[in-house]
Design an enzyme around this catalytic site. Sequence first.
Site, short mmCIF file in Angstrom:
data_model
loop_
_atom_site.label_atom_id
_atom_site.label_comp_id
_atom_site.label_asym_id
_atom_site.label_seq_id
_atom_site.Cartn_x
_atom_site.Cartn_y
_atom_site.Cartn_z
N ASP A 214 0.84 -1.21 0.00
CA ASP A 214 0.00 0.00 0.00
C ASP A 214 0.87 1.25 0.00
O ASP A 214 0.61 2.21 -0.72
CB ASP A 214 -1.01 -0.02 1.16
CG ASP A 214 -0.42 -0.42 2.50
OD1 ASP A 214 0.75 -0.86 2.55
OD2 ASP A 214 -1.12 -0.30 3.52
N ASP A 242 0.44 -2.09 -13.48
CA ASP A 242 -0.54 -1.22 -14.15
C ASP A 242 -0.40 0.20 -13.61
O ASP A 242 -0.45 1.18 -14.38
CB ASP A 242 -1.98 -1.73 -13.92
CG ASP A 242 -2.44 -2.68 -15.03
OD1 ASP A 242 -1.58 -3.22 -15.74
OD2 ASP A 242 -3.66 -2.87 -15.17
MN MN Z 1 -2.12 -7.07 -15.48
#
Ligand code: MN
Length: 341
Positions: A214, A242
């Site tokens: 996190d 991503d």
């Molecule tokens: Mn992926």
Amino acid sequence: MPGHKVAVIGGDGIGPEVVAEALKVVGAAGVQLDTIEYDLGADRYLRTGEVLPGSVLDELRGADAILLGAVGPPVGSSEVPPGLLERGLLLELRFALDLYVNLRPFNGTPGSIAPEADFVVVRENTEGAYAGEGGLLRKGTPLEIATQGSVNTRHGVERCIRYAFELAESRPRRSLTLVHKTNVLTYAGGLWQRTFDEVAAEHSGVATAYNHVDAACIYFATDARRYDVVVTDNLFGDILTDLAGAVCGGIGLAASANLNPARTGPSLFEPVHGAAHDIAGTGRANPLAAIRSAGMMLDFLGEREAAGRIEKAVLAVAEHTASSGAVLATARIGDAVAERV
Ligand code: MN
Ligand code: IPM
């Protein structure tokens, strides 16, 4: 001299378009490939019901490398069951070919959230939540139970971490960050942390750090240039890469190498993005991720010099298009890289 034997899976949506540009650039870089095209993906499934026939997998094992565009049905398609192609084709190749490292490099482009970022994520690629451990009980009833495990073996974790240390050792900054969630996932996190510490003791030249996943999300968004090499598990690596793509100028640039570093079979190279059916055939797909992935393929095949030229050309074109705001068609971007190599 015969070329490297490369199996090409263009796949679905924009996959074939971006792969065509990647092959154009490899040719322009002067590297000869003997390519064999394989028709796999949503189209083949819809036509024949086949996802990855065993005979095709056996043929793929004989290639020197596999170059893949993208596989997946159009979003919302009801004809292909969810996860069928992901599990049956992409993950099956990762598991069957023991592609245990998923290497994903990131360089920030001008105007992106992280313009100075220059780091690589080493994602474990054969275990964790992707191993598919779990099941359902009393499905569809109010008392339904779903379990989904995460498989972490000492062998699997160690070989991935060793790869990451060796990679960090080869880079100028020589720094490696482990990302996990050791404060909550104490069993798997404990294995990762202990293994990391043990391997670190053999690599005193590498500076090490640890971030909870996190917290890593915050740093990726606010201070990504702090990273050099990041090593993490399969699912954290999927999500973090991503995010990394987004902060470094978009997923259109994110390349990946699914590696079998032991070289017991071919490795697989693919852009991180998906099939983007909505823009397929419009000439709007960005082929840079596929081209950079092909560059990583050449590097792994020992064509270091050509790979270096492709990497430099991709980054130059990415920088140029980002700073000029130019929107070029797929083939023009391929041409621009080809001219520079
Ligand atoms: Mn992926
Ligand atoms: C990726 C993709 C895949 C993954 C999907 C398509 C199964 O998101 O390569 O990051 O989750 O690994």
